[in-house]
Design an enzyme around this catalytic site. Structure first.
Site, short mmCIF file in Angstrom:
data_model
loop_
_atom_site.label_atom_id
_atom_site.label_comp_id
_atom_site.label_asym_id
_atom_site.label_seq_id
_atom_site.Cartn_x
_atom_site.Cartn_y
_atom_site.Cartn_z
N THR A 95 0.81 -1.21 0.00
CA THR A 95 0.00 0.00 0.00
C THR A 95 0.85 1.26 0.00
OG1 THR A 95 -1.45 -1.35 1.33
CG2 THR A 95 -2.01 0.97 1.20
N SER A 166 -11.58 -2.18 5.34
CA SER A 166 -10.24 -1.63 5.07
C SER A 166 -9.80 -0.77 6.24
CB SER A 166 -10.27 -0.77 3.81
OG SER A 166 -9.02 -0.16 3.62
O1 DON Z 1 -7.19 -1.95 3.09
C1 DON Z 1 -6.50 -2.44 3.97
O2 DON Z 1 -6.70 -2.24 5.16
C2 DON Z 1 -5.31 -3.31 3.61
N1 DON Z 1 -5.54 -3.93 2.34
C3 DON Z 1 -4.07 -2.49 3.61
C4 DON Z 1 -2.84 -3.33 3.38
C5 DON Z 1 -1.59 -2.62 3.67
O3 DON Z 1 -1.57 -1.51 4.12
C6 DON Z 1 -0.35 -3.40 3.43
N2 DON Z 1 0.77 -2.54 3.46
N3 DON Z 1 1.51 -2.05 4.09
#
Ligand code: DON
Length: 288
Positions: A95, A166
């Site tokens: 992310t 999320s």
């Molecule tokens: O939307 C969410 O909460 C997760 N898919 C976020 C994943 C994430 O931040 C991974 N990275 N650092």
């Protein structure tokens, strides 16, 4: 690699452990540093010798001495500093968050996620973007909530047509109706706490945004009943950690960095924009 490591360690007097222990910290430190260097060389040189040219010098005493000279007896060497010609990937696979404010005060706080790498590896034909791979964001086992952090409660169990929960938390903070801060972060379930830490630093403690972004962050997510704290091994925070432990908090000792929160603060007196890149994963603040 074994010979390389033994050659490196030959340059030191290895301290015997205290009675009842297998290792002294001094010996572990030197061995860790030898391992770090040998594994780094493995990455550069080792493979099927029909394909890879393996320098015979790797197992010479001279080479080991040079590597040993580079070991600081009191401090761990950051692995990154040994990369040399090996190019490290510049970007995290996961992310990303960025913050934008334009000259007219329009702002974007953008966190986007495919989960990891190329998400589901499915591209929408003709549209040019990838679909995500976020099924892990649903509660895993309906009805089973455990002390390790798995949640099985109803609102986020998988159901047809339902979107997964999320933690993304792109944020604007406004004061008297005027934009003050644009922030947000990657980092899975800790995202919201990262954003909270940034806002507390700027709003409650009046910290400049670059300080707020580099301040050590902490995370508590109900379960596991532990606190992750970036400042845990910083001597500066030893007293803070001790006090919290006395109050009954338990720290997660294996914790690493938390988030990557590129943020912008807009000075209420004059509107000047202050961009702060987060040093944790790299990135830049730019104005033009
Ligand atoms: O939307 C969410 O909460 C997760 N898919 C976020 C994943 C994430 O931040 C991974 N990275 N650092």
């Amino acid at each position: 690699m074994l010979v390389e490591m033994l050659n490196i360690l030959e340059n030191f007097e290895l301290k015997r452990p205290e009675k009842g222990l297998a290792w002294s910290p001094e010996t572990m430190h030197l061995a860790i540093e030898a391992m770090r260097r040998a594994y780094r060389d493995r990455a550069e040189f080792l493979g099927d010798p029909d394909f890879a040219k393996i320098p015979p010098g790797l197992i010479t005493k001279d080479y080991a001495r040079k590597l040993a000279d580079g070991i600081d007896r009191a401090r761990a060497t950051p692995s990154e500093s040994l990369a040399g010609d090996i190019k490290l990937a510049g970007e995290s696979e996961s992310t990303t968050h960025f913050s934008v404010v334009d000259a007219s005060g329009m702002a974007v706080s953008n966190t986007y996620t495919l989960e990891y790498s190329f998400g589901s590896r499915v591209v929408v034909r003709g549209a040019g973007f990838l679909l995500n791979n976020e099924m892990g964001d649903f509660n895993q086992t309906p009805g089973r909530t455990d002390r390790q952090g798995d949640v099985g409660t109803a609102p986020n169990v998988i159901a047809p047509g339902k979107r997964m929960l999320s933690s993304q938390c792109p944020a604007f903070v406004a004061k008297d109706g005027k934009l003050l801060l644009v922030t947000g972060s990657p980092g899975g379930r800790a995202i919201i706490n990262t954003t909270l830490c940034n806002i507390l630093q700027v709003v409650d403690f009046g910290q400049p945004v670059y300080r707020a972004v580099s301040a050590p962050r902490f995370h508590q997510g109900w379960f596991p009943d532990k606190v992750r704290f970036e400042g845990l091994s910083d001597p500066l925070y030893a007293g803070v950690v001790e006090k919290l432990e006395q109050m009954g908090h338990t720290f997660d000792r294996g914790a690493a960095r938390q988030g990557d929160a590129h943020s912008i603060w807009i000075d209420p007196a004059g509107g000047k924009l202050h961009g702060a890149a987060d040093r944790r994963l790299g990135g830049k603040a730019a104005g033009y």
